[in-house]
Design an enzyme around this catalytic site. Structure first.
Site, short mmCIF file in Angstrom:
data_model
loop_
_atom_site.label_atom_id
_atom_site.label_comp_id
_atom_site.label_asym_id
_atom_site.label_seq_id
_atom_site.Cartn_x
_atom_site.Cartn_y
_atom_site.Cartn_z
N ASP A 1 -8.87 -4.02 7.37
CA ASP A 1 -8.88 -4.46 6.06
C ASP A 1 -7.69 -5.58 5.73
O ASP A 1 -6.38 -5.07 5.49
CB ASP A 1 -8.51 -3.15 5.25
CG ASP A 1 -8.60 -3.37 3.54
OD1 ASP A 1 -9.16 -4.38 3.16
OD2 ASP A 1 -8.24 -2.50 2.91
N PRO B 1 -2.12 1.56 1.14
CA PRO B 1 -1.53 2.82 0.84
C PRO B 1 -2.25 4.01 1.38
O PRO B 1 -1.85 5.12 1.18
CB PRO B 1 -1.40 2.90 -0.88
CG PRO B 1 -2.37 2.31 -1.23
CD PRO B 1 -2.80 0.91 -0.17
N GLY B 2 -3.47 3.50 2.28
CA GLY B 2 -4.04 4.87 2.79
C GLY B 2 -5.37 5.26 2.27
O GLY B 2 -5.87 6.02 2.82
N LYS C 1 -8.37 3.83 2.61
CA LYS C 1 -9.69 4.04 3.37
C LYS C 1 -9.27 4.67 4.75
O LYS C 1 -10.27 5.40 5.21
CB LYS C 1 -9.70 2.68 3.85
CG LYS C 1 -10.17 1.66 2.51
CD LYS C 1 -10.62 0.31 3.09
CE LYS C 1 -10.74 -0.53 1.74
NZ LYS C 1 -9.51 -1.19 1.17
N ASP D 1 3.76 -4.32 12.91
CA ASP D 1 2.75 -5.63 12.80
C ASP D 1 1.68 -5.29 14.05
O ASP D 1 1.88 -5.14 14.99
CB ASP D 1 3.53 -6.84 13.07
CG ASP D 1 2.76 -8.15 13.16
OD1 ASP D 1 1.67 -7.81 13.08
OD2 ASP D 1 3.28 -9.17 12.72
N CYS E 1 -10.73 -7.82 0.04
CA CYS E 1 -10.96 -7.88 -1.20
C CYS E 1 -10.79 -9.02 -1.98
O CYS E 1 -10.03 -9.52 -2.98
CB CYS E 1 -10.02 -6.91 -1.81
SG CYS E 1 -7.96 -7.00 -1.93
#
Ligand SMILES: C[S@@+](CC[C@H](N)C(=O)[O-])C[C@H]1O[C@@H](n2cnc3c(N)ncnc32)[C@H](O)[C@@H]1O
Length: 455
Positions: A340, A272-273, A275, A317, A393
């Site tokens: 990420d 959702p932004g 980083k 993509d 993560c």
């Protein structure tokens, strides 16, 4: 019973009868067991009930391995799914006296009430009553009889425990213990608007107990609704784990743009932004933020708007270069790329206790294939002397260390710069000694900073 039942900890909603909350928790647990995420399962819960039900559901998911082992002792044959979920809910909430939100006898009484009031469980209410009353009588012996089962001891699927033992022979128990804890609310201070010390002073003036975790990270000892976080609505702070906050400073490091133009950055999996915004808070940069999911791209827009930041956001993509590259009509290379990558999320189990029950072992290999494809397709877009920060993560090595070893073996123009590697999740407790780097509460992450040889 219609009166509310006071919780022992005060963390759980008291305004709604407990049986009604247990009914909703059991249904959500049945949904998670059928493959829904906890977030999706909770969407079906009326909004007035949701915070209390979520707190109870998360507690249940943290102790589900133990509850299932107890349920098998009490009822060797599987009851129908919703009745089983109700039994496991009561057992998970009550078996550990130290942090049980309600007394076990209250839970038994209210679980039986919930069973009687739910058409799907009404036929099993006498059976649920008998099982739970037996638990009340034989509690110590039953807990003792299940204590050595790995899933009961560690509250994770067996394959997950085995994989952690193999990947982290020295730390697997620490990781599993940390996964049973609740993550704090951690904020990222927007240095375009204020400093960490000024923000800490603002919190202190409002009587909010907080701790600086290094960089821009500030941890609240007591979580609160986001709308009650001072400065959140005005973009002074965002909510972001301290481990996630390592990404932007790592990528920006010594990165300088050639010929005095702003840095040209790509955030390849951006929604959702969190980083993306951190990069923009720290540097003058032209950022392209991609995400495959158009709905999640909306979240990037909302976050950037709140923070008064700008990026080129594209729903695409990242592997399909023709879809989103060139940027501004030219196939210009990037000074820095943040990758990420999608992963099992095995490092953020503290915040998402459903993840361990939703994943299958085969997910690791399938996600590793996508991660490798993203890495090899995006690497040519880094300019010589530029950098790519790969992160996930996840604590599984197939999504971190092994991924990067394979990449380096096949890409001789890549150099691994000093990087954190696998971060083992940690939960801060009041009174802990501050570690050297100042960070002592973070989710599990993997970071590898790759630089492209300039010659
Ligand atoms: C770990 S999350 C990113 C979190 C984000 N970087 C942040 O800090 O807020 C991974 C994201 O990758 C996106 N994603 C998965 N496959 C992708 C692909 N092939 N191309 C672009 N985005 C992708 C997912 O939709 C998801 O939003």
């Amino acid at each position: 019973m219609t009166a509310s039942t006071g919780s022992r900890t005060g963390d759980y909603a008291d305004a709604v009868p407990l049986w009604q909350q247990l009914q909703a928790v059991a249904q959500a647990l049945a949904d998670v067991r059928a493959g829904a995420s906890a977030t999706t399962a909770l969407e079906a819960v009326p909004s007035a009930l949701r915070p209390g039900v979520q707190a109870l559901l998360f507690h249940v998911l943290r102790w589900l391995g133990q509850a299932e082992a107890l349920r098998r002792k009490l009822a060797p044959r599987n009851p129908p799914p919703v009745a089983d979920a109700l039994l496991c809910t009561a057992l998970a909430l009550g078996w550990r006296e130290a942090d049980a939100p309600y007394e076990m006898f209250t839970l038994v009484d209210q679980a039986v009430e919930a069973a009687k009031r739910t058409p799907a469980t009404r036929p099993q209410s006498a059976f649920i009553n008998a099982c739970l009353r037996r638990f009340l009588r034989e509690r110590e012996a039953l807990v003792e009889a299940t204590a050595r089962e790995p899933m009961a001891q560690w509250n994770h699927p067996r394959w997950w425990i085995d994989r952690l033992r193999q990947d982290h022979p020295r730390h697997w128990q620490e990781i599993l213990r940390t996964n049973a804890t609740q993550a704090p609310m951690t904020l990222r201070v927007n240095e375009r608007q204020t400093t960490v010390s000024d923000y800490l002073a603002r919190l202190a003036a409002q009587g909010i107990d907080a701790l600086a975790l290094g960089g821009q990270a500030v941890m609240l000892w007591q979580a609160r609704p986001v709308q009650d976080v001072p400065g959140f609505a005005d973009g002074v702070v965002s909510v972001q784990d301290a481990g996630a906050q390592l990404a932007a400073p790592l990528l920006l490091g010594e990165l300088t743009p050639p010929q005095g133009r702003p840095l040209r950055l790509l955030d390849a999996c951006a929604a959702p932004g969190g980083k993306t915004a951190h990069l923009l808070e720290l540097a003058e940069a032209e950022v392209t933020a991609l995400d495959i999911d158009p709905k999640r791209c909306e979240r990037i827009h909302q976050n950037l708007e709140r923070l008064q930041l700008q990026a080129r956001v594209v729903a695409a993509d990242a592997r399909d270069l023709d879809q989103w590259w060139p940027v501004n009509g030219q196939r210009e290379l990037f000074d820095g790329i943040l990758l990420d990558a999608p992963c099992t999320a095995s490092g953020i189990v503290r915040r998402h206790p459903d993840v361990r029950w939703l994943r299958r072992e085969s997910d690791i290999g399938q996600l590793a294939v996508i991660q490798a494809a993203l890495l090899s397709l995006l690497w040519p877009l880094v300019r010589p002397g530029g950098r790519l920060l790969y992160c996930t993560c996840s604590v599984f090595k197939a999504e971190g260390e092994q991924q990067i070893q394979t990449f380096l073996a096949h890409n001789t123009d890549a150099v691994l710069r000093p990087s954190p590697g696998h971060l083992i999740p940690r939960t801060a407790r009041k009174g802990d000694a501050v570690r050297d780097n100042g960070h002592r509460d973070f989710d599990g992450f993997f970071y590898a900073l790759l630089e492209k040889r300039a010659d």
